[in-house]
Motif scaffolding. Structure first.
Motif, short mmCIF file in Angstrom:
data_model
loop_
_atom_site.label_atom_id
_atom_site.label_comp_id
_atom_site.label_asym_id
_atom_site.label_seq_id
_atom_site.Cartn_x
_atom_site.Cartn_y
_atom_site.Cartn_z
N THR A 242 -0.20 6.29 -7.18
CA THR A 242 -1.12 7.42 -7.16
C THR A 242 -0.45 8.70 -7.64
OG1 THR A 242 -0.70 7.92 -4.83
CG2 THR A 242 -2.55 6.45 -5.32
N ARG B 13 -5.98 3.80 3.44
CA ARG B 13 -5.65 2.36 3.47
C ARG B 13 -4.23 2.15 3.98
NH1 ARG B 13 -7.74 -0.80 -1.65
NH2 ARG B 13 -6.06 -2.02 -0.79
N LEU B 14 -3.33 3.01 3.54
CA LEU B 14 -1.94 2.91 4.00
C LEU B 14 -1.87 3.18 5.50
CD1 LEU B 14 1.11 2.65 3.73
CD2 LEU B 14 1.16 5.03 2.90
N CYS C 248 -7.12 8.54 -5.87
CA CYS C 248 -5.77 8.67 -5.33
C CYS C 248 -5.79 9.21 -3.90
CB CYS C 248 -4.93 9.57 -6.23
SG CYS C 248 -4.53 8.77 -7.81
N TRP C 249 -6.59 10.24 -3.64
CA TRP C 249 -6.64 10.80 -2.29
C TRP C 249 -7.32 9.86 -1.30
CZ3 TRP C 249 -3.25 14.02 -0.92
CH2 TRP C 249 -2.73 14.93 -1.83
N LEU D 251 0.82 -1.21 0.00
CA LEU D 251 0.00 0.00 0.00
C LEU D 251 0.85 1.26 0.00
CD1 LEU D 251 -2.84 -1.22 2.34
CD2 LEU D 251 -2.99 -0.78 -0.11
N HIS E 279 -7.21 6.70 -1.41
CA HIS E 279 -6.41 5.50 -1.23
C HIS E 279 -5.51 5.60 0.00
CE1 HIS E 279 -3.46 2.34 -1.90
NE2 HIS E 279 -4.38 1.77 -2.66
N HIS E 280 -5.07 6.78 0.36
CA HIS E 280 -4.11 6.97 1.46
C HIS E 280 -4.58 6.45 2.82
CE1 HIS E 280 -1.58 8.88 -1.41
NE2 HIS E 280 -2.34 9.94 -1.54
N SER F 20 0.55 4.25 -2.68
CA SER F 20 0.37 5.64 -2.26
C SER F 20 1.49 6.56 -2.73
CB SER F 20 0.24 5.73 -0.74
OG SER F 20 -1.03 5.32 -0.34
#
Length: 189
Positions: free
Chosen positions: A56, A156-157, A150-151, A48, A153-154, A52
């Motif tokens: 992304t 998840r990290l 993309c924004w 992830l 997704h962060h 990120s």
């Protein structure tokens, strides 16, 4: 030399006794399961983090440079591969964290496994619409949906990093002998 429950373990001053005890006895199933759970959490976090910090950013640069047609062609190929990998990693992580809890009875393993489990519903319910749109949208929608994907997704990290950090902490603070041996520090006498 044999290692029995009656032998106190001494260690050099400043050296944690678990270093010596871990080297002098076989690894139990509980410890192995905890190590595996931590390792799988690390794999999930690493995967992830790559998305990120690399994928992304690449997608956002393509959008900024008006190259939405590349995303439109790439995303339908990229997403199924990433999804398949993460389903396996999350499934293995939940299994290993559950096993670590079962064998150690330490609820921290449930928490760290739960953080990773939460990635699945987050992806389905929060990112799902953007993923579906990116799989079949026109170039006009690609720009907006890519930015949102993309924004979004962060987080998840962040969940994976919390899980990995908690796993490392729990593994590092466990009793090195699972309570079978009394640990005596050399400087405590």
């Amino acid at each position: 030399r044999a290692f029995s429950a009656q032998q106190p373990v001494y260690s050099a001053p400043g050296v944690p006794p678990n270093i010596r005890t871990m080297a002098s006895q076989p690894i139990s199933g509980a410890v192995l399961s905890q190590m595996l759970a931590t390792g799988v959490a690390g794999v999930a976090t690493g995967a992830l983090a790559f998305v990120s910090f690399v994928d992304t950013r690449t997608y956002l640069q393509l959008v900024e440079n008006g190259k939405e047609e590349i995303i439109k062609g790439l995303f339908p190929r990229w997403w199924p591969n990433g999804r398949d990998m993460m389903v396996s990693v999350i499934g293995l992580s939940v299994l290993t964290h559950g096993t670590a809890f079962y064998l150690s009875r330490n609820s921290s393993w449930l928490w760290s496994g739960g953080f990773l489990f939460c990635l699945a519903p987050y992806t389905m319910f929060v990112l799902g619409e953007d993923i579906d749109d990116l799989m079949r949208s026109d170039e006009k929608e690609v720009s907006v949906k890519t930015r949102r994907f993309c924004w979004m997704h962060h987080p998840r990290l962040i969940l994976a990093a919390l899980s990995f950090s908690l796993s490392l902490f729990t593994l590092g603070t466990r009793k090195p002998t699972d309570g079978k041996v009394e640990i005596v520090y050399a400087d405590s006498e």
